[in-house]
Design a protein around this motif. Structure first.
Motif, PDB file in Angstrom:
ATOM      1  N   LEU A   1     -52.226   5.465  -3.257  1.00 26.04           N
ATOM      2  CA  LEU A   1     -53.177   5.980  -2.328  1.00 26.04           C
ATOM      3  C   LEU A   1     -52.927   5.711  -0.836  1.00 26.04           C
ATOM      4  CD1 LEU A   1     -56.605   6.124  -4.211  1.00 26.04           C
ATOM      5  CD2 LEU A   1     -55.126   8.025  -3.765  1.00 26.04           C
ATOM      6  N   MET A   2     -52.643   4.251  -0.695  1.00 24.23           N
ATOM      7  CA  MET A   2     -52.385   3.652   0.802  1.00 24.23           C
ATOM      8  C   MET A   2     -51.070   4.714   1.333  1.00 24.23           C
ATOM      9  SD  MET A   2     -54.709   1.853   2.198  1.00 24.23           S
ATOM     10  CE  MET A   2     -53.874   0.736   3.180  1.00 24.23           C
ATOM     11  N   ARG A   3     -50.049   4.781   0.483  1.00 23.40           N
ATOM     12  CA  ARG A   3     -49.087   5.230   1.077  1.00 23.40           C
ATOM     13  C   ARG A   3     -49.348   6.843   1.359  1.00 23.40           C
ATOM     14  NH1 ARG A   3     -46.101   2.840  -2.729  1.00 23.40           N
ATOM     15  NH2 ARG A   3     -46.630   4.433  -4.220  1.00 23.40           N
ATOM     16  N   ARG A   4     -49.920   7.354   0.565  1.00 19.83           N
ATOM     17  CA  ARG A   4     -50.271   8.944   0.682  1.00 19.83           C
ATOM     18  C   ARG A   4     -50.957   8.835   1.960  1.00 19.83           C
ATOM     19  NH1 ARG A   4     -52.387  10.776  -4.686  1.00 19.83           N
ATOM     20  NH2 ARG A   4     -53.584  12.303  -3.432  1.00 19.83           N
ATOM     21  N   ALA A   5     -52.223   8.167   2.245  1.00 17.04           N
ATOM     22  CA  ALA A   5     -53.088   8.177   3.503  1.00 17.04           C
ATOM     23  C   ALA A   5     -52.030   7.873   4.628  1.00 17.04           C
ATOM     24  CB  ALA A   5     -54.215   6.945   3.361  1.00 17.04           C
ATOM     25  N   ALA A   6     -51.128   7.014   4.426  1.00 15.33           N
ATOM     26  CA  ALA A   6     -50.416   6.678   5.780  1.00 15.33           C
ATOM     27  C   ALA A   6     -49.439   7.921   6.265  1.00 15.33           C
ATOM     28  CB  ALA A   6     -49.172   5.655   5.301  1.00 15.33           C
TER      29      ALA A   6
ATOM     30  N   LEU B   1     -61.635   2.679   9.533  1.00 15.66           N
ATOM     31  CA  LEU B   1     -60.767   3.132  10.535  1.00 15.66           C
ATOM     32  C   LEU B   1     -59.577   2.393  10.687  1.00 15.66           C
ATOM     33  CD1 LEU B   1     -63.590   3.895  13.533  1.00 15.66           C
ATOM     34  CD2 LEU B   1     -62.135   5.455  12.005  1.00 15.66           C
ATOM     35  N   VAL B   2     -59.674   0.938  10.697  1.00 15.67           N
ATOM     36  CA  VAL B   2     -58.479   0.043  10.440  1.00 15.67           C
ATOM     37  C   VAL B   2     -57.577   0.606   9.361  1.00 15.67           C
ATOM     38  CG1 VAL B   2     -57.708  -2.065  10.072  1.00 15.67           C
ATOM     39  CG2 VAL B   2     -59.728  -1.816  11.394  1.00 15.67           C
ATOM     40  N   VAL B   3     -57.989   0.842   8.202  1.00 15.32           N
ATOM     41  CA  VAL B   3     -57.454   1.377   7.076  1.00 15.32           C
ATOM     42  C   VAL B   3     -56.390   2.793   7.403  1.00 15.32           C
ATOM     43  CG1 VAL B   3     -57.324   2.451   4.690  1.00 15.32           C
ATOM     44  CG2 VAL B   3     -58.582   0.428   5.385  1.00 15.32           C
ATOM     45  N   MET B   4     -57.311   3.684   8.106  1.00 13.28           N
ATOM     46  CA  MET B   4     -56.721   4.868   8.582  1.00 13.28           C
ATOM     47  C   MET B   4     -55.539   4.650   9.623  1.00 13.28           C
ATOM     48  SD  MET B   4     -59.108   7.841  10.540  1.00 13.28           S
ATOM     49  CE  MET B   4     -58.938   7.030  12.105  1.00 13.28           C
ATOM     50  N   ARG B   5     -55.838   3.616  10.340  1.00 15.61           N
ATOM     51  CA  ARG B   5     -54.674   3.286  11.739  1.00 15.61           C
ATOM     52  C   ARG B   5     -53.640   2.614  10.875  1.00 15.61           C
ATOM     53  NH1 ARG B   5     -57.776   0.070  15.298  1.00 15.61           N
ATOM     54  NH2 ARG B   5     -56.715  -1.681  14.213  1.00 15.61           N
ATOM     55  N   ASP B   6     -53.868   1.696  10.178  1.00 19.40           N
ATOM     56  CA  ASP B   6     -52.765   0.566   9.585  1.00 19.40           C
ATOM     57  C   ASP B   6     -52.124   0.991   8.300  1.00 19.40           C
ATOM     58  OD1 ASP B   6     -53.004  -0.363  12.142  1.00 19.40           O
ATOM     59  OD2 ASP B   6     -54.221  -1.976  11.666  1.00 19.40           O
ATOM     60  N   ALA B   7     -52.607   2.149   7.829  1.00 19.81           N
ATOM     61  CA  ALA B   7     -52.309   2.320   6.427  1.00 19.81           C
ATOM     62  C   ALA B   7     -50.722   2.205   6.211  1.00 19.81           C
ATOM     63  CB  ALA B   7     -52.516   3.716   6.071  1.00 19.81           C
ATOM     64  N   ALA B   8     -50.028   2.459   7.020  1.00 21.51           N
ATOM     65  CA  ALA B   8     -48.404   2.615   6.903  1.00 21.51           C
ATOM     66  C   ALA B   8     -47.944   0.964   6.921  1.00 21.51           C
ATOM     67  CB  ALA B   8     -47.872   3.355   7.942  1.00 21.51           C
ATOM     68  N   ARG B   9     -48.760  -0.035   7.297  1.00 26.24           N
ATOM     69  CA  ARG B   9     -48.418  -1.308   7.453  1.00 26.24           C
ATOM     70  C   ARG B   9     -48.799  -2.168   6.434  1.00 26.24           C
ATOM     71  NH1 ARG B   9     -49.517  -3.776  13.358  1.00 26.24           N
ATOM     72  NH2 ARG B   9     -51.161  -2.287  13.347  1.00 26.24           N
ATOM     73  N   TYR B  10     -49.692  -1.505   5.386  1.00 32.43           N
ATOM     74  CA  TYR B  10     -50.156  -2.207   4.146  1.00 32.43           C
ATOM     75  C   TYR B  10     -49.093  -2.417   3.238  1.00 32.43           C
ATOM     76  CZ  TYR B  10     -52.309  -2.981  -0.303  1.00 32.43           C
ATOM     77  OH  TYR B  10     -52.685  -3.399  -1.418  1.00 32.43           O
ATOM     78  N   ASP B  11     -48.782  -3.688   2.922  1.00 32.44           N
ATOM     79  CA  ASP B  11     -47.842  -4.047   1.927  1.00 32.44           C
ATOM     80  C   ASP B  11     -48.603  -4.489   0.721  1.00 32.44           C
ATOM     81  OD1 ASP B  11     -45.745  -4.931   0.500  1.00 32.44           O
ATOM     82  OD2 ASP B  11     -45.042  -6.611   1.925  1.00 32.44           O
ATOM     83  N   PRO B  12     -48.349  -3.801  -0.305  1.00 33.38           N
ATOM     84  CA  PRO B  12     -49.000  -4.180  -1.596  1.00 33.38           C
ATOM     85  C   PRO B  12     -48.400  -5.367  -2.342  1.00 33.38           C
ATOM     86  CG  PRO B  12     -47.497  -2.029  -2.072  1.00 33.38           C
ATOM     87  CD  PRO B  12     -47.927  -2.528  -0.544  1.00 33.38           C
ATOM     88  N   ALA B  13     -47.367  -5.871  -1.900  1.00 26.17           N
ATOM     89  CA  ALA B  13     -46.678  -7.017  -2.505  1.00 26.17           C
ATOM     90  C   ALA B  13     -47.438  -8.310  -2.023  1.00 26.17           C
ATOM     91  CB  ALA B  13     -45.164  -6.877  -2.175  1.00 26.17           C
ATOM     92  N   ARG B  14     -47.891  -8.148  -0.702  1.00 17.98           N
ATOM     93  CA  ARG B  14     -48.201  -9.507  -0.092  1.00 17.98           C
ATOM     94  C   ARG B  14     -50.078  -9.218  -0.601  1.00 17.98           C
ATOM     95  NH1 ARG B  14     -47.857  -9.379   5.982  1.00 17.98           N
ATOM     96  NH2 ARG B  14     -49.157 -11.230   6.059  1.00 17.98           N
ATOM     97  N   ALA B  15     -50.656  -8.627  -0.735  1.00 19.59           N
ATOM     98  CA  ALA B  15     -52.275  -8.633  -1.272  1.00 19.59           C
ATOM     99  C   ALA B  15     -52.591  -7.352  -1.974  1.00 19.59           C
ATOM    100  CB  ALA B  15     -52.904  -9.016  -0.083  1.00 19.59           C
ATOM    101  N   ALA B  16     -53.637  -7.659  -2.853  1.00 21.43           N
ATOM    102  CA  ALA B  16     -54.209  -6.492  -3.472  1.00 21.43           C
ATOM    103  C   ALA B  16     -54.935  -5.791  -2.395  1.00 21.43           C
ATOM    104  CB  ALA B  16     -55.017  -6.807  -4.592  1.00 21.43           C
ATOM    105  N   LEU B  17     -55.323  -4.523  -2.499  1.00 28.40           N
ATOM    106  CA  LEU B  17     -56.173  -3.794  -1.502  1.00 28.40           C
ATOM    107  C   LEU B  17     -57.424  -4.393  -1.419  1.00 28.40           C
ATOM    108  CD1 LEU B  17     -55.896  -1.309   0.340  1.00 28.40           C
ATOM    109  CD2 LEU B  17     -56.813   0.074  -1.301  1.00 28.40           C
ATOM    110  N   THR B  18     -57.703  -4.783  -2.497  1.00 27.68           N
ATOM    111  CA  THR B  18     -59.250  -5.357  -2.371  1.00 27.68           C
ATOM    112  C   THR B  18     -59.220  -6.585  -1.245  1.00 27.68           C
ATOM    113  OG1 THR B  18     -58.964  -6.470  -4.413  1.00 27.68           O
ATOM    114  CG2 THR B  18     -60.200  -4.493  -4.440  1.00 27.68           C
ATOM    115  N   SER B  19     -58.328  -7.299  -1.498  1.00 29.35           N
ATOM    116  CA  SER B  19     -58.285  -8.529  -0.808  1.00 29.35           C
ATOM    117  C   SER B  19     -58.022  -8.211   0.570  1.00 29.35           C
ATOM    118  CB  SER B  19     -57.054  -9.519  -1.361  1.00 29.35           C
ATOM    119  OG  SER B  19     -57.299  -9.935  -2.619  1.00 29.35           O
ATOM    120  N   TYR B  20     -57.256  -7.160   0.924  1.00 26.16           N
ATOM    121  CA  TYR B  20     -56.930  -6.829   2.257  1.00 26.16           C
ATOM    122  C   TYR B  20     -58.219  -6.084   2.972  1.00 26.16           C
ATOM    123  CZ  TYR B  20     -55.230  -3.271   5.842  1.00 26.16           C
ATOM    124  OH  TYR B  20     -54.791  -2.690   6.732  1.00 26.16           O
TER     125      TYR B  20
END
Lengths: 205, 155
Positions: free
Chosen positions: A17-22, A63-82
């Motif tokens: 979902l994050m990838r698609r949102a990005a 809003l942060v998710v919207m802006r930075d979705a492309a920078r989220y790395d699932p290998a580093r942390a689960a989305l809930t932790s993020y």
């Protein structure tokens, strides 16, 4: 087998979902919001003691998710932790802005929520205990309040809490231990007794 | 009197009750509306900006091409003009002023000299042959004070 496949397709994971949102997929973003807004809202509400502040924090977090979705790395942390990490940051910013927390507004989330107990006395006592506990949590230093809210109230694992808070698991454990000790002390000092409300038993009897 | 002891088990129970109490709480619907409205605004802006920036880039490229073509044309024009002037100078007897202008009625002397073509090139006149090493006959017009006033090239 086909059902399982179609179920997986219908319920994509957070990383997908994050990838698609990005890539600008509004539906993916909306799905992420619906999946995670409650835990972010509850965290913010318990941390600030204010529903209004919690609403603002939820908006800021997404809003942060919207802006930075492309920078989220699932290998580093689960989305809930993020998300807890972002919410934690936004809560601190909010506190810095407001300087002091407003009193807990005690708003009921859902008017259709069933009454817990038919016994009015027990219900009142339960509400009082919850109110005192909320106040006691709010009065904790932030680092202790965070672990109690995350681990004891949100059910986050020590590992995920450590990721969200940017500290070691051992630190989470020791903070939680200290936080519980402080809470026990605070609740002991303010524990309600019937002697404080001599008319209560008579009225509710 | 607050004599009630609050034990760890009481705290665990109280936290459990609070957790259950909080379990149904969600952000109000207007928060979702606000978040999705922010998404729509941000993406509408991006959609608007994309064609605008593409147009800007296209305009910049077009302007660069026009300028390059213009400069090229100007360069060719200058070359052509200069070459024509040189050719004309080479074909005719050109008078190059190199010092103070000659006053009317001023007595002058003409000194015929043979100079390397490169000397004339330094004065802006190119040898018709294009050979810088070649020698060219010129008439140097010298004033009464002995200072050259002009050079007449007769290549």
């Amino acid at each position: 087998m086909e059902d399982a496949t179609s179920a997986a397709a219908d319920d994509p994971d957070d990383a997908d979902l994050m990838r698609r949102a990005a890539h600008g997929d509004r539906d993916a973003f909306a799905a992420l919001y619906r999946r995670h807004q409650a835990r972010v809202y509850r965290f913010a509400r318990l941390m600030t003691g204010s529903s209004t502040a919690a609403e603002d924090i939820v908006q800021e977090v997404f809003l942060v998710v919207m802006r930075d979705a492309a920078r989220y790395d699932p290998a580093r942390a689960a989305l809930t932790s993020y998300l807890y990490g972002v919410a934690r940051h936004q809560t601190r910013r909010r506190r810095a802005r407001d300087r002091q927390f407003v009193a807990f507004d005690g708003r009921r989330p859902d008017s259709s929520e069933p009454v817990a107990d038919d016994d009015a006395s027990a219900t009142l006592e339960r509400r009082q205990t919850l109110q005192q506990l909320r106040r006691a949590i709010l009065s904790l230093p932030r680092r202790y309040r965070e672990v109690v809210v995350l681990c004891d109230l949100q059910g986050v694992s020590y590992s995920d809490a450590a990721t969200a808070m940017g500290c070691a698991i051992g630190t989470v454990r020791s903070r939680l231990h200290r936080a519980r000790h402080l809470l026990t002390q605070k609740m002991g000092r303010t524990a309600p007794s019937h002697e404080d409300h001599p008319g209560l038993t008579e009225r509710c009897a | 009197m607050k004599s009630m002891q609050f034990e760890n088990t009481d705290l665990a129970d109280a936290l459990n009750v609070l957790r259950q109490d909080e379990a149904h709480i969600e952000a109000p619907p207007h928060v979702e509306a606000a978040v999705l409205a922010a998404w729509d605004r941000a993406h509408a802006r991006r959609r608007e900006e994309r064609p605008r920036s593409m147009w800007r880039e296209s305009a910049a490229v077009a302007a660069a091409i026009i300028i390059a073509l213009g400069l090229g044309q100007l360069g060719r024009e200058l070359q052509r003009t200069t070459r024509a002037a040189v050719t004309r100078a080479a074909e005719s007897r050109t008078l190059l002023l190199v010092g103070e202008p000659i006053l009317q009625g001023e007595p002058v002397r003409v000194v015929r000299m043979r100079v390397p073509a490169s000397t004339l090139t330094g004065l802006g006149v190119r040898s018709a042959t294009g050979d810088a090493a070649a020698h060219v006959d010129v008439d140097v017009i010298v004033g009464e004070d002995g200072i050259a006033r002009a050079i007449r090239v007769g290549m």
